[in-house]
Design a protein around this motif. Structure first.
Motif, mmCIF file in Angstrom:
data_model
loop_
_atom_site.group_PDB
_atom_site.id
_atom_site.type_symbol
_atom_site.label_atom_id
_atom_site.label_comp_id
_atom_site.label_asym_id
_atom_site.label_seq_id
_atom_site.Cartn_x
_atom_site.Cartn_y
_atom_site.Cartn_z
ATOM 1 N N VAL A 232 112.964 30.610 74.706
ATOM 2 C CA VAL A 232 112.951 30.989 76.126
ATOM 3 C C VAL A 232 113.201 29.784 77.036
ATOM 4 O O VAL A 232 113.775 29.936 78.120
ATOM 5 C CB VAL A 232 111.633 31.712 76.523
ATOM 6 N N VAL A 233 112.802 28.584 76.616
ATOM 7 C CA VAL A 233 112.983 27.423 77.501
ATOM 8 C C VAL A 233 114.451 27.003 77.584
ATOM 9 O O VAL A 233 114.993 26.880 78.697
ATOM 10 C CB VAL A 233 112.060 26.252 77.103
ATOM 11 N N PRO A 234 115.156 26.835 76.466
ATOM 12 C CA PRO A 234 116.583 26.509 76.587
ATOM 13 C C PRO A 234 117.374 27.568 77.365
ATOM 14 O O PRO A 234 118.238 27.221 78.176
ATOM 15 C CB PRO A 234 117.041 26.413 75.126
ATOM 16 N N THR A 235 117.032 28.846 77.160
ATOM 17 C CA THR A 235 117.738 29.913 77.897
ATOM 18 C C THR A 235 117.520 29.739 79.398
ATOM 19 O O THR A 235 118.451 29.808 80.201
ATOM 20 C CB THR A 235 117.214 31.296 77.445
ATOM 21 N N TRP A 236 116.272 29.486 79.786
ATOM 22 C CA TRP A 236 115.967 29.316 81.218
ATOM 23 C C TRP A 236 116.666 28.080 81.772
ATOM 24 O O TRP A 236 117.250 28.105 82.864
ATOM 25 C CB TRP A 236 114.454 29.231 81.462
#
Ligand code: BV8
Length: 244
Positions: A232-236
């Motif tokens: 979820v962090v890389p996507t955000w």
């Protein structure tokens, strides 16, 4: 979501380091407190425990200080380092973690100015005689001399329960200027960090939570995305950098 986002404050907790193999604090059965030698962390991470049984507390921190040096940053840490390198506005990453995985994820120039360890760092020793903090990678159980004054009164440079977290003024100043507050991998169980989302909401700052599961503060976030930090962090970060 604020139309233009310039200033971002990010709070990270143990969940961002979970996939790197560092136990979270609530790794116990059904989210209960994780234990160490049958002790609850909250009972060892206190000045009282250190005064009562310094050997036990030194053993606890020596073990964890050594353990983090065998771990590696995961894609969530790397994504935040990329954000630090490429974000044109202001960015402050406030971490509750005492590991050095944010630093090791890639330290673009000035990274340390944008990273704040509010609960201290495993890889520092604090001399109770001369008050100087020194980089420290080995053990403290043998009561080694302070590199500066030679006294044998070193303690972990970690904020214990009942102690004031570091640089709170800087954190609140950054929240006052923020357009976006993002909380990553924290259960919202420990204050004052758990209260930052409330401060942000009262200041009109947009709030986003990235976490494995609902946290104690989830209802206060404008938006919550559930999943593992390494996804979820890389996507955000791609999204906020306009790469989605
Ligand atoms: C202060 C360093 C005041 C140490 C830490 C009653 C009595 C005494 C005190 C209090 C009390 N009531 C409230 C307090 C205050 C106390 C507190 O909040 N206690 C709690 C237990 C109720 N706070 C303090 O004492 C603070 N100081 O208040 O000072 C003061 C005022 C004036 C003058 C002097 C003093 C200091 C607190 C700092 C303590 N030190 N760390 C060490 O590491 O050994 S706290 C430590 O626990 C962490 O740093 C972190 O802050 C906290 C754990 O929280 P998380 O990081 O969120 O980790 P957790 O395991 O809980 O959650 C992980 C999350 O990740 C979960 O949500 C999970 O779903 C998620 N996750 C898991 N895997 C993944 C994931 N997410 C994404 N991807 C995955 N793969």
């Amino acid at each position: 979501m604020a139309t233009t986002i310039r200033n971002i404050v990010i709070l990270t907790g143990a969940g961002i380091s979970a996939e790197s193999g560092i136990d979270t604090f609530r790794a116990g059965a059904n989210g209960g407190p994780s234990l160490w030698e049958q002790h609850r962390v909250e009972d060892v991470a206190t000045p009282e425990a250190f005064a009562r049984d310094p050997d036990l507390v030194h053993r606890f921190y020596d073990m964890r200080r050594a353990a983090i040096q065998t771990k590696r940053p995961n894609p969530a840490h790397v994504a935040l380092a990329r954000l630090d390198a490429e974000w044109p506005g202001s960015l402050l990453i406030v971490t509750q973690n005492v590991d050095d995985l944010h630093e090791r994820a890639g330290a673009p120039l000035g990274h340390n100015q944008r990273l704040l360890h509010m609960h201290g760092e495993h890889l520092k020793a604090w001399c109770t005689s001369c008050d100087i903090r020194s980089p420290w990678r080995s053990e403290l159980s043998s009561r080694p001399p302070c590199p500066v004054c030679g006294a044998r009164g070193l303690r972990p440079d970690v904020v214990w329960f009942g102690e004031m977290p570091y640089r709170m003024g800087d954190i609140y100043a950054a929240l006052r200027e923020a357009d976006l507050f993002v909380s990553i991998g924290t259960s919202g169980a420990v204050y004052p960090a758990a209260g930052f989302v409330q401060n942000a909401v009262e200041l009109g700052v947009h709030t986003l939570e990235l976490n494995l599961e609902e946290s104690q503060g989830s209802r206060m976030f404008h938006e919550t995305r559930l999943g593992v930090a390494s996804e979820v962090v890389p996507t955000w970060v791609d999204e906020i950098l306009g790469r989605d």
